[in-house]
Motif scaffolding. Structure first.
Motif, PDB file in Angstrom:
ATOM      1  N   GLY A 113       0.789  -1.225   0.000  1.00 40.63           N
ATOM      2  CA  GLY A 113       0.000   0.000   0.000  1.00 40.63           C
ATOM      3  C   GLY A 113       0.815   1.265   0.000  1.00 40.63           C
ATOM      4  O   GLY A 113       0.297   2.336   0.327  1.00 40.63           O
ATOM      5  N   THR A 114       2.087   1.174  -0.371  1.00 44.40           N
ATOM      6  CA  THR A 114       2.929   2.365  -0.386  1.00 44.40           C
ATOM      7  C   THR A 114       4.151   2.087  -1.249  1.00 44.40           C
ATOM      8  O   THR A 114       4.291   1.015  -1.836  1.00 44.40           O
ATOM      9  N   ILE A 115       5.036   3.063  -1.345  1.00 47.72           N
ATOM     10  CA  ILE A 115       6.313   2.932  -2.050  1.00 47.72           C
ATOM     11  C   ILE A 115       7.414   3.381  -1.106  1.00 47.72           C
ATOM     12  O   ILE A 115       7.273   4.398  -0.416  1.00 47.72           O
ATOM     13  N   SER A 116       8.491   2.621  -1.036  1.00 45.75           N
ATOM     14  CA  SER A 116       9.595   2.957  -0.138  1.00 45.75           C
ATOM     15  C   SER A 116      10.877   2.342  -0.661  1.00 45.75           C
ATOM     16  O   SER A 116      10.875   1.536  -1.599  1.00 45.75           O
ATOM     17  N   SER A 161       9.253  12.699  -4.241  1.00 45.96           N
ATOM     18  CA  SER A 161      10.535  12.084  -3.890  1.00 45.96           C
ATOM     19  C   SER A 161      11.045  11.225  -5.035  1.00 45.96           C
ATOM     20  O   SER A 161      10.262  10.658  -5.802  1.00 45.96           O
ATOM     21  N   LEU A 162      12.359  11.138  -5.114  1.00 45.98           N
ATOM     22  CA  LEU A 162      13.024  10.261  -6.069  1.00 45.98           C
ATOM     23  C   LEU A 162      13.678   9.131  -5.292  1.00 45.98           C
ATOM     24  O   LEU A 162      14.491   9.375  -4.389  1.00 45.98           O
ATOM     25  N   TYR A 163      13.327   7.895  -5.616  1.00 47.93           N
ATOM     26  CA  TYR A 163      13.916   6.707  -5.011  1.00 47.93           C
ATOM     27  C   TYR A 163      14.825   6.055  -6.062  1.00 47.93           C
ATOM     28  O   TYR A 163      14.423   5.859  -7.199  1.00 47.93           O
ATOM     29  N   VAL A 164      16.050   5.709  -5.666  1.00 42.68           N
ATOM     30  CA  VAL A 164      17.002   5.119  -6.598  1.00 42.68           C
ATOM     31  C   VAL A 164      17.604   3.865  -5.980  1.00 42.68           C
ATOM     32  O   VAL A 164      17.970   3.850  -4.794  1.00 42.68           O
ATOM     33  N   SER A 270      22.479  -0.587  -3.558  1.00 42.24           N
ATOM     34  CA  SER A 270      22.584   0.616  -2.745  1.00 42.24           C
ATOM     35  C   SER A 270      21.337   1.447  -3.011  1.00 42.24           C
ATOM     36  O   SER A 270      20.835   1.506  -4.139  1.00 42.24           O
ATOM     37  N   LEU A 271      20.803   2.071  -1.971  1.00 40.36           N
ATOM     38  CA  LEU A 271      19.517   2.761  -2.041  1.00 40.36           C
ATOM     39  C   LEU A 271      19.673   4.234  -1.679  1.00 40.36           C
ATOM     40  O   LEU A 271      20.511   4.593  -0.845  1.00 40.36           O
TER      41      LEU A 271
END
Length: 368
Positions: A113-116, A161-164, A270-271
């Motif tokens: 139910g989300t992005i992380s 937000s940008l997640y990489v 790596s995050l």
């Protein structure tokens, strides 16, 4: 999970656009008609498309006889997903990632139910596990599949937000307006390449009983003298010793000289998470073929000084000109190099430039 939260994530991924594969039909004709790159069979591009909070440009040029880079841009109403997968040993791993990683991410994000960052990591690890299972099932008919792997670079823009996530030496670089009103390059990812002293130290720390874990070969530092990337998806024979010891593999591929007790490469990405600021203008996602020929700042300056349409193509053209200069030939001569020897001049190069329009980022406006 509350039903409204699951519905929110589900609605984010009502996909309205998807790019996969390569086709000469994708090439725009709005560039200089005499541009030899534009009409080369080595090259394809999408000059400018829309995503959830801006526009993007994509371009690819082939360096190997069979292209080993794969890439994708997926965009929904509120989310943009970017992937650059730089394969080695063949296209099997990068192709597998392009077909499975996005699906894995979508499913896990819906479940949670989300992005992380953790969800992105889980999708990468699940993709690694799936490819290793694919290798196990394909090994009897194709033992060389155990030596196929890929770097993996993923970016997601969601709710400002940008997640990489990154494994290997592809790179994400952001261009931001600095204090002097000059656009400044900032590298968002770590190059997992043992050519860097800090990565050699990291690998040696993981293998304290092996003084030869990293050695020089053909003018470069390599793990066991074979590979420069320390984190990958695939490369089963460097992670699971049974492949390296199997006679079927040893007949078709040069094995490691001695047995090993623990994986020589790891699939741990790596995050990085960045809250996008009004000064952040664009992000360049590219395989290492670009960064071998351009610095971060050179690439950012090129994007900043030119119009958006076709900007990924301009980056590739500049990189190829630099590659030609190193070999003391001109650009058109480089394009005529035979396929069998082209890899000696340049690698496959994939470039995705993501422009961030902050008015759209704030509104969450749907993509047409």
């Amino acid at each position: 999970m509350p039903s409204w939260l699951g519905q929110m994530v589900l609605s984010c991924w009502e996909l309205v656009g998807r790019i996969l594969g390569t086709s000469k039909d994708d090439v725009s004709d709005d560039d200089d008609p005499d541009d030899s790159l534009l009409h080369s069979p080595l090259f394809w591009s999408r000059d400018l498309e829309k995503h959830s909070c801006g526009e993007f440009s994509v371009a690819v040029v082939r360096g190997n006889e069979v292209i080993e880079d794969h890439s994708q841009v997926d965009t929904g109403r509120e989310v943009t997903f970017v992937g650059v997968y730089d394969g080695h040993g063949g296209p099997d791993a990068s192709r597998y990632i392009s077909r499975r990683l996005f699906r894995n991410f979508i499913r896990i994000a819906k479940e949670k139910g989300t992005i992380s960052e953790n969800i992105l990591r889980s999708a990468v690890i699940e993709t690694e596990d799936g490819f290793l299972s694919f290798v196990r099932g394909s090994f009897v008919r194709k033992p060389s599949i155990a030596a196929v792997g890929s770097c993996c670079l993923v970016g997601i823009i969601w709710r400002g937000s940008l997640y990489v996530a990154n494994l290997g030496d592809s790179r994400a670089v952001i261009g931001s307006l600095g204090g002097s009103k000059k656009v400044v390059a900032e590298q968002l990812t770590i190059d997992h390449n043992v050519g860097l002293e800090e990565i050699r130290s990291e690998v040696r720390a993981l293998h304290p009983g092996d003084p030869d874990i990293v050695v020089e070969n053909q003018g470069a530092w390599r793990i066991k003298g074979i590979i420069q990337a320390s984190r990958t998806i695939g490369d089963a024979y460097m992670k699971q010793p049974e492949y390296n010891a199997d006679p079927r593999f040893r007949r078709c591929y040069l094995p490691l000289p001695e047995p090993f007790q623990r994986p020589l490469l790891i699939p741990e990405p790596s995050l990085h998470r960045r809250v996008l600021q009004p000064s952040d203008g664009f992000v360049i996602f590219a395989s290492d073929g670009l960064w071998e020929n351009l610095t971060n700042q050179q690439a950012v300056d090129i994007v900043n000084k030119h119009q958006r349409a076709g900007i990924a193509r301009k980056l590739i053209k500049r990189a190829l000109k630099e590659a030609a200069k190193k070999r003391q030939i001109n650009f058109d001569e480089l394009l005529r190099v035979p396929d069998a020897t082209r890899r000696n001049f340049h690698d496959d190069i994939t470039v995705v430039v993501i422009f961030v329009d902050h008015d759209l980022l704030e509104k969450g406006a749907p993509v047409p």
